[in-house]
Design an enzyme around this catalytic site. Structure first.
Site, PDB file in Angstrom:
ATOM      1  N   CYS A 122      -5.524 -14.969 -39.398  1.00  0.00           N
ATOM      2  CA  CYS A 122      -6.386 -14.054 -39.955  1.00  0.00           C
ATOM      3  C   CYS A 122      -6.606 -13.095 -38.863  1.00  0.00           C
ATOM      4  O   CYS A 122      -6.889 -13.545 -37.497  1.00  0.00           O
ATOM      5  CB  CYS A 122      -7.768 -14.671 -40.230  1.00  0.00           C
ATOM      6  SG  CYS A 122      -9.127 -13.565 -40.313  1.00  0.00           S
ATOM      7  N   CYS A 142     -19.788 -16.889 -22.182  1.00  0.00           N
ATOM      8  CA  CYS A 142     -18.342 -16.610 -22.165  1.00  0.00           C
ATOM      9  C   CYS A 142     -17.758 -16.206 -21.003  1.00  0.00           C
ATOM     10  O   CYS A 142     -18.445 -15.064 -20.277  1.00  0.00           O
ATOM     11  CB  CYS A 142     -17.990 -15.645 -23.596  1.00  0.00           C
ATOM     12  SG  CYS A 142     -16.240 -15.562 -23.680  1.00  0.00           S
ATOM     13  N   CYS A 195     -15.988 -21.064 -41.456  1.00  0.00           N
ATOM     14  CA  CYS A 195     -15.393 -20.358 -40.143  1.00  0.00           C
ATOM     15  C   CYS A 195     -16.029 -20.949 -39.043  1.00  0.00           C
ATOM     16  O   CYS A 195     -17.048 -20.700 -38.751  1.00  0.00           O
ATOM     17  CB  CYS A 195     -15.388 -18.664 -40.187  1.00  0.00           C
ATOM     18  SG  CYS A 195     -14.617 -17.841 -41.470  1.00  0.00           S
TER      19      CYS A 195
END
Length: 395
Positions: free
Chosen positions: A202, A65, A109
């Site tokens: 969420c 990332c 998810c």
């Protein structure tokens, strides 16, 4: 205790406590802990009964990332020896999801590392959502792909996504101490984009990064203002190779107080125990079910959780029951407004305005007194099974 009676009354009326009351919950002594759990448990049972919703993570793309979030093992410069792989194909992700669904999960998810999705990434995830729903029409699917650009939330909803997760993680005042490559405001903007597109929002927090009580109350009150359908509470997993690997601030008692405070501030919202419960709550996990009505089954993004069978046994032994696919998660007033899980016989949320996870494998930062926790590095295990491997998943 007058404080707890007041908080129960407010929770049953959906009335927000004062900041002073929320801080007082975090300041209670260990001698009062069972009273705090019992009080918050009344609020939890009023809105959610004894049901526990199970959620299952599929890490679509792991590691590498470009963001520098200090709590994350997938961050830029991380030396954590985690699994690293590029995008799973839709059929691979669907098979991974099927393991969680077979274990009793109601929601899948789908998480991917990165700053945010490109339009091509949205296409990939859309194909994955369709592949999963072809196998199980009733499943709820939540996407967690980072910061959203204009129009992407709408495209995910059109593809069949029910929810979008993006956590605030910590207070606005201290956010810059843990991340420099994006801002707190960027995160708020993404939650609002998801909400506006009709996805169930969420958003949650990470506790244990050395934050003060005031920081915890600030982020939970900010979440209350954003009004997500679910609030995942992550507990810092200090992983070797991250900047915050040596930060251990949590005790089981403090974790329970944090969950109780979150329940009092967000009484009618799905409060989910997310990453780190095995590491920090340990044998106190069953008590936490009296506060939260939702957990993750099995492993997390880059770390392993306890065995899925153990999760199910814990729920049953504590006197709770797994929420079925045909049951409505949210209380009637939120479900009527279109909240996720509001449809009988399935998890589709195609007509609502506003749940999910990620940030589920955090580590910590020292920014204030939080109480010294017992260091249990033996409980932190890097995930070596499931998505991205040839080994069977834990579900």
């Amino acid at each position: 205790m007058d404080l707890l009676n007041t908080l129960v009354d407010k929770g049953l009326r959906r009335e927000t406590p004062t900041r002073e009351e929320a801080l007082a919950v975090l300041a209670t002594s260990d001698d009062d802990l069972l009273d705090v759990v019992a009080a918050a448990g009344k609020v939890r049972r009023h809105w959610f009964g004894r049901r526990v919703k199970l959620n299952y993570l599929v890490n679509l793309k792991s590691g590498l990332c470009p963001e520098d979030c200090s709590y994350c093992s997938q961050r830029l410069g991380s030396k954590a020896e985690i699994l690293k792989y590029t995008w799973l194909k839709p059929d691979q992700a669907s098979r991974a999801a099927a393991a969680g669904l077979a274990g009793g999960a109601k929601r899948v998810c789908l998480v991917a590392s990165g700053r945010g999705p490109t339009d091509r990434d949205v296409d990939r995830v859309s194909d994955t959502i369709k592949a999963i729903k072809e196998q199980n029409e009733a499943v709820e699917v939540c996407a967690c792909l980072g910061l959203l650009s204009d129009g992407q939330a709408e495209r995910l909803r059109e593809a069949g996504a029910d929810a979008y997760n993006h956590n605030l993680n910590t207070s606005e005042a201290t956010y810059g101490d843990i991340t420099t490559t994006h801002t707190y405001a960027d995160r708020v903007d993404t939650v609002r984009k998801a909400h506006a597109a009709g996805l169930s929002a969420c958003s949650g927090l990470i506790a244990g990064m050395g934050e003060s009580d005031e920081d915890l109350v600030d982020v939970v009150f900010s979440l209350r203002e954003l009004d997500p359908d679910s609030v995942p509470v992550n507990f810092l997993i200090p992983m070797e190779g991250t900047p915050l690997a040596k930060e251990w601030h949590l005790t089981p008692q403090r974790c329970l107080r944090i969950l109780a405070m979150t329940r009092f501030v967000c009484p009618d919202v799905e409060v989910r125990i997310a990453g780190g419960r095995e590491v920090h709550l340990r044998t106190m996990q069953p008590l936490a079910l009296h506060l939260a009505n939702s957990i993750f089954l099995g492993d997390y993004l880059t770390s392993e959780g306890q065995a899925g069978r153990t999760d199910l046994e814990m729920i049953a032994d504590a006197g709770f029951e797994v929420e079925g696919a045909g049951e409505v998660t949210l209380p009637e007033h939120r479900a009527a407004a279109g909240g996720c899980g509001s449809h009988e016989g399935g998890g589709g949320c195609g007509s609502h305005t506003g749940d999910g996870v990620c940030g589920s494998v955090p580590a910590g930062a020292d920014r204030g007194p939080a109480g010294a926790g017992e260091i249990r590095t033996d409980l932190v295990a890097v995930r070596r099974r499931g998505a991205g491997t040839d080994l069977a998943p834990n579900a």
